[in-house]
Design an enzyme around this catalytic site. Structure first.
Site, PDB file in Angstrom:
ATOM      1  N   CYS A 208       5.404  -0.838   1.693  1.00  0.00           N
ATOM      2  CA  CYS A 208       6.580  -0.175   1.899  1.00  0.00           C
ATOM      3  C   CYS A 208       7.755  -0.271   0.950  1.00  0.00           C
ATOM      4  CB  CYS A 208       6.930  -0.629   3.436  1.00  0.00           C
ATOM      5  SG  CYS A 208       6.475  -2.425   3.643  1.00  0.00           S
ATOM      6  N   HIS A 264      14.093  -5.439   3.959  1.00  0.00           N
ATOM      7  CA  HIS A 264      12.568  -6.149   3.188  1.00  0.00           C
ATOM      8  C   HIS A 264      12.866  -6.137   1.927  1.00  0.00           C
ATOM      9  CE1 HIS A 264       8.020  -5.634   4.582  1.00  0.00           C
ATOM     10  NE2 HIS A 264       8.094  -6.239   3.509  1.00  0.00           N
TER      11      HIS A 264
END
Length: 634
Positions: A208, A264
């Site tokens: 990700c 993230h």
């Protein structure tokens, strides 16, 4: 000799021209050149006559210069029509012209009365020059006026940049959507995909963080130091700060930008956080995976630290038992309801689901209780139903608040599923974090009124880096020519062939996870260890083919990390068009293709950038920040 009227006759001779150029006291207001029957423009006696009309106060004076053919004698005369009706003609003859200047005169140096200085050849040349200059200036002014009108018209009819909504579904497997698996109920996204453009060959990164980095920058992660695994919570680094991100570029042309969901891309320093990287607002976690109810996030596969993670801009959202997906969608609806539609919108929804953690409100799981399914499968199917409902609520809000007709909706997985633990990439090979197709080939579609071709299934190659440049193009922004992304809008919206023929999955030359993969045309080459998450799991737990109902196993083993070093000399070659499931390794059969693809990988290696700092620093431990994962420690 005078202009007889608008027809331009001089002394009744229609072949003589009258050029009107200037007006004003003390200046020439006409220049006239006799044009006789001779084609060369000279008079009958072989001389050339030029006249200038000069306005001095109330007197109109006609000055003429007669140049003899041998250029040795020049006669100048001045006729003056006075305001009292009288007319005076004065004449002076100049001889011995040298370089256009008279050196002797029959009347000496006597001045011509009322002429405001001698009318020399230089003066006549200046008059002619001024006439031409005035004509050019007039033409230039007219051109500017016309151009201004054109610009105004074009600005009125200039296409309005679209609102852009990007939805990244966390860890969404190839087999986790209704159009690939009839056992999965996702009616909303099925309909959106069928009405828009459905992609069969959309690629992202194996994990990700690298996928987000590619979307935000338009570069392959190995070119910006983001190629190693993903950001773990205690790493003192983030997406390099010298890079200008997609939302920053969009802000420069008037977009309002919002990020909802997991970030993230780094948080140890406030400079890495979303509102410092181009987003006007951020609502959601700063780290990676977390629980959906308690909003708890853990560090690395060793899970050595756990803390609460939920932020609204620079403020912590206090503990709240509401399911995370509900809270994120509620904020998106609020953003849409308050958006001033005059300004273009960029909204990025980084979903918390499907994800790796099997949690879902009971009503979604209960919908599958009548089926012969294990609890994990029921819950996961319930998560997919919640994901579908969330997308439906967002699209309904876009329509309710009058934004849908001007919106391009982009939906894709951020990587494949954590197969045999959460979702399924069946029939594709591998799990999230590998170089196999199951980790990088994801469900994706676009929907919206901007598409020229609707209800279309595209079999063209698209990579997540392409969306960076394509979005910039839609916003009217000229992209950096060095970006890896390609403007795919014509392929997407009109069904044209994709300009992309090559995809670099990743290149990493780390000492124990060294690996690389590339696809050129139909062939794909993998070299080294295909599992990027080593040593968090064993390779035989990530390289197979997993259905949703397979018996799950724990992929991350806490502190009991793998101590078995995987082989680094593995080579796979697949014809990915004929063998999309990667079941037949043909490396030994086609060594020449292996060499060719290896050479191409080596060319890309020239652009590799060292991995960002992966040092884990306990200065970021949540216990130092009241149990919160918080910026401010690097």
């Amino acid at each position: 000799m005078a202009c007889s009227g608008e027809g331009g006759e001089i002394n009744g001779h229609p072949d003589e021209q009258c050029e009107k150029d200037f007006t004003g006291n003390g200046r020439a207001i006409e220049i006239r050149t006799e044009n006789s029957d001779h084609s060369d423009g000279h008079s009958q006696d072989g001389s050339e006559v030029t006249e200038a009309v000069v306005l001095l106060g109330d007197d109109l004076k006609v000055a003429s210069v007669k140049q003899e053919e041998d250029s040795k004698t020049e006669t100048r005369s001045l006729s003056s029509n006075r305001s009292d009706g009288t007319s005076i003609v004065e004449e002076i003859e100049l001889t011995e012209l040298r370089d256009g200047k008279a050196v002797t005169s029959t009347d000496g140096d006597a001045a011509i009365p009322g002429f405001d200085g001698e009318l020399t050849e230089a003066a006549l040349k200046k008059i002619r020059k001024n006439a031409i200059g005035c004509a050019l200036l007039t033409g230039l002014i007219m051109m500017i006026v016309v151009l201004a009108i054109v610009v105004m018209v074009l600005s009125v009819h200039k296409p309005k940049p679209p609102h852009i909504v990007v939805i990244l579904a966390a860890d969404l497997g190839w087999n986790d959507v209704g159009w690939n698996n009839p056992d999965v109920s996702t009616p909303v996204i099925n309909r959106l995909a069928s009405e828009g453009v459905l992609f069969n060959w959309t690629y992202v990164q194996p994990l990700c963080t690298p996928t987000r980095a590619a979307l935000m920058t338009g570069f392959y992660p190995f070119k910006i130091g983001m190629q190693h695994q993903m950001l773990w919570n205690l790493q003192r680094s983030g997406l390099p700060l010298h890079l200008k991100l997609l939302p920053e570029k969009l802000q420069e042309v008037g977009y309002l930008t919002h990020h909802v969901g997991k970030w993230h891309l780094g948080f140890c320093n406030w400079a890495y956080t979303p509102t410092q990287r181009g987003f006007d607002t951020h609502y959601g976690p700063l780290t990676g995976g977390k629980t959906h109810e308690e909003k708890l996030s853990s560090d690395m596969c060793g899970r050595t630290a756990t803390g609460h993670d939920f932020w609204d801009g620079s403020g912590v959202v206090q503990d709240n038992a509401t399911f995370l997906t509900y809270m994120l969608v509620e904020r998106i609806v609020k953003i849409l309801s308050e958006h001033y539609s005059t300004y273009p919108l960029y909204l990025q929804f980084s979903m918390d689901i499907p994800g790796k953690i099997i949690e879902v409100p009971p009503k979604y799981e209960n919908a599958y209780r009548g089926y012969t399914l294990d609890e994990r499968t029921r819950k996961y199917l319930g998560i997919l139903a919640l994901m579908d409902e969330a997308v439906g609520n967002i699209t309904q809000a876009l329509k309710t608040y009058g934004l849908w007709d001007d919106t391009l909706l982009i939906f894709m997985g951020d990587n494949g599923a954590l197969a045999s633990s959460a979702g399924s990439n069946w029939p594709l090979r591998g799990s999230v974090g590998t170089l196999f197709e199951g980790a990088v080939r994801v469900p994706s579609f676009v929907a919206g009124r901007f598409l020229k071709v609707e209800g279309h299934v595209s079999n063209e190659l698209v990579h997540v880096v392409d969306w960076h440049r394509t979005i910039l193009s839609l916003a009217g922004i000229r992209a950096d020519p060095n970006l890896d992304g390609i403007d795919m809008w014509e392929s997407i919206s009109e069904g044209k062939s994709s300009p992309r023929t090559e995809i670099v999955y990743n290149i990493e030359d780390d000492n124990f996870t060294s690996s690389a993969a590339i696809r050129v045309g139909d062939y794909k080459l993998i070299t080294g260890n295909p599992d990027l998450l080593y040593p968090c799991r064993l390779s035989n737990e990530s390289d197979g083919w997993y259905e949703l109902s397979d018996i799950p196993f724990e992929p991350f083993r806490g502190d009991a990390l793998s101590t078995t070093t995987p082989p680094t000399d593995v080579v796979y070659l697949f014809n990915i068009q004929d063998d999309p499931e990667e079941r037949n390794n043909t490396a030994d059969l086609y060594p020449e293709i292996v060499d060719k693809l290896q050479q191409r990988l080596d060319e890309h290696r020239k652009g590799i950038v060292p991995i960002i700092d992966t040092t884990r620093d306990l200065a970021g431990h949540p216990r130092r920040f009241g149990g919160e994962w918080s910026p401010g420690w690097c």
